[in-house]
Motif scaffolding. Structure first.
Motif, short mmCIF file in Angstrom:
data_model
loop_
_atom_site.label_atom_id
_atom_site.label_comp_id
_atom_site.label_asym_id
_atom_site.label_seq_id
_atom_site.Cartn_x
_atom_site.Cartn_y
_atom_site.Cartn_z
N ASP A 58 -79.78 -7.57 83.34
CA ASP A 58 -80.27 -6.91 82.12
C ASP A 58 -81.09 -7.85 81.25
OD1 ASP A 58 -79.14 -4.51 82.80
OD2 ASP A 58 -77.33 -4.78 81.58
N ASN A 59 -80.72 -9.13 81.22
CA ASN A 59 -81.40 -10.11 80.37
C ASN A 59 -82.31 -11.03 81.19
OD1 ASN A 59 -80.03 -9.18 78.02
ND2 ASN A 59 -78.22 -10.38 78.65
N VAL A 60 -82.89 -10.50 82.25
CA VAL A 60 -83.72 -11.31 83.13
C VAL A 60 -84.89 -11.93 82.38
CG1 VAL A 60 -85.14 -9.32 83.80
CG2 VAL A 60 -84.96 -11.30 85.34
N HIS A 61 -85.23 -13.15 82.78
CA HIS A 61 -86.44 -13.82 82.26
C HIS A 61 -87.46 -13.84 83.39
CE1 HIS A 61 -89.03 -16.51 80.01
NE2 HIS A 61 -89.11 -17.31 81.05
N TYR A 62 -88.68 -13.37 83.09
CA TYR A 62 -89.72 -13.20 84.10
C TYR A 62 -90.99 -13.90 83.64
CZ TYR A 62 -92.90 -10.70 87.31
OH TYR A 62 -93.84 -10.37 88.26
N GLU A 68 -94.76 -14.30 79.92
CA GLU A 68 -93.31 -14.42 79.98
C GLU A 68 -92.67 -13.23 79.29
OE1 GLU A 68 -91.41 -18.26 79.62
OE2 GLU A 68 -93.37 -19.20 79.26
N LEU A 69 -91.70 -12.62 79.97
CA LEU A 69 -91.03 -11.43 79.46
C LEU A 69 -89.52 -11.62 79.58
CD1 LEU A 69 -93.19 -8.70 81.23
CD2 LEU A 69 -93.34 -9.36 78.82
N ARG A 151 -83.44 -14.90 86.62
CA ARG A 151 -84.71 -15.54 86.29
C ARG A 151 -85.64 -15.44 87.49
NH1 ARG A 151 -85.83 -21.66 84.51
NH2 ARG A 151 -83.97 -22.00 85.77
N CYS A 152 -86.87 -15.04 87.23
CA CYS A 152 -87.86 -14.88 88.30
C CYS A 152 -89.18 -15.45 87.79
CB CYS A 152 -88.00 -13.40 88.66
SG CYS A 152 -89.30 -13.09 89.88
N LEU A 153 -89.57 -16.58 88.35
CA LEU A 153 -90.80 -17.26 87.94
C LEU A 153 -91.77 -17.24 89.11
CD1 LEU A 153 -89.22 -20.40 86.20
CD2 LEU A 153 -89.58 -18.11 85.27
#
Length: 339
Positions: A58-62, A68-69, A151-153
């Motif tokens: 739910d709190n993913v960082h992309y 950046e979202l 996290r997905c970078l």
């Protein structure tokens, strides 16, 4: 996920059979993390933003191309808009490292996509790198999966861009192949120390110490350059120092895979100042590397060159008379492809 096209000169099918393999100490976790990445890549190929959202925390960082979202809803909305520009996407896995201790996965791919408005129906071929971090799921968030992507970078090499007519075109040959004799593998703390010594030496402009930390056959591969061996790498470093100053490298994390201990993924912030423009800036880097006999043999870097204060014309590859073919390809590709 699409498998690599075969050709007479391609060695992709047996690429990872060369280095020695070691058993995974936590095969169950490894399988779960690999399964998450495979599911993400499959949904990306299908341009299915709903399927991707189902495996996101739910709190993913992309992060993608500097954007950046935070939060699953924002990421899904961004992906929905992003996928609208494509009529077809195919991904070809080059390598994957899984760190079961830190719940991290680093992977590199070739991507071939066809834009909806592509002139002549030509595919673009790009090079991508992904860094994933996983967190345990809960029965309410994902009853069928033990982990979700927190996290997905995503990095894309903005310099490399090849245009092809069909997907049967063989993939390009890698500029590097793993050493057949990597020596006794270092432990993860030893790899961390080696990398930190290297980035510290670069920050201090200590070329002699830097050379002691790399293999004689080192290949340095940032987006604009392919520097082979210590001599070319030294020339490249000196060219860099002539054009930039105040470099500071901050290490964020290093990913190690117990089944492939000679390789690593490194995530760092690269700060520098352009001597000509006097502009300072930070690059967020993804690095894939190889350690051979206790020294760094390969260092492949991805970062957003368009937002960077580093410029292509100030690199060794654009001032040297060597590697004319490679420079021609790099020059031709700059600015030709959309992002």
């Amino acid at each position: 996920m699409t498998t690599s096209p075969r050709s007479g000169s391609s060695a992709h099918a047996s690429f990872w059979s060369c280095p020695p393999q070691y058993p995974a100490h936590d095969p169950e976790t490894r399988h779960a993390l690999e399964d998450m990445v495979e599911a993400f890549m499959k949904a990306f190929e299908m341009r299915d933003h709903h399927a991707i959202a189902n495996i996101l925390h739910d709190n993913v960082h992309y992060m993608y191309l500097g954007e950046e979202l935070d939060g699953k809803e924002k990421v899904e909305g961004s992906l929905r808009q992003y996928f609208e520009q494509f009529s077809e996407i195919k991904l070809y896995k080059r390598r994957m490292l899984v760190d079961t201790r830190q719940k991290l996965v680093g992977t590199e791919f070739y991507a071939r996509w066809l834009r909806s408005c592509s002139p002549g129906g030509m595919y673009e071929e790009r090079q991508l790198a992904w860094l994933f971090e996983m967190k345990p799921s809960t029965p309410s968030s994902s009853p069928s999966r033990p982990y979700l992507i927190s996290r997905c970078l995503l990095w894309m090499d903005p310099v490399y861009c090849n245009h092809i007519r069909d997907l049967a075109t063989p993939l390009p040959t890698e500029v590097w192949t793993p050493s057949l004799h990597p020596g006794t593998p270092l432990s993860q703390p030893e790899v961390d120390v080696l990398i930190q010594k290297k980035v510290d030496a670069f920050s201090r402009e200590d070329v002699n110490l830097w050379l002691c930390l790399v293999d004689d056959d080192v290949i340095m591969h940032p987006p604009w350059d392919i520097l082979r061996g210590k001599m070319a790498s030294t020339e490249g470093i000196l060219t860099y120092f002539q054009n930039y100053h105040g470099t500071q490298v901050t290490s964020l994390l290093t990913l190690s895979d117990e089944t492939q201990p000679q390789f690593f993924v490194h995530h760092q912030i690269f700060h520098t100042t352009n001597r000509k423009s006097h502009k300072a800036g930070d690059d967020v880097d993804y690095v894939f590397g190889e350690v051979c006999n206790g020294r760094i043999r390969y260092w492949r870097t991805y970062f957003d060159t368009k937002a960077s204060v580093q410029k292509a014309e100030l690199t060794h590859g654009f001032s040297s008379q060597s590697s004319q073919i490679e420079k021609c390809i790099l020059r031709r590709s700059v600015g030709e492809c959309q992002e």
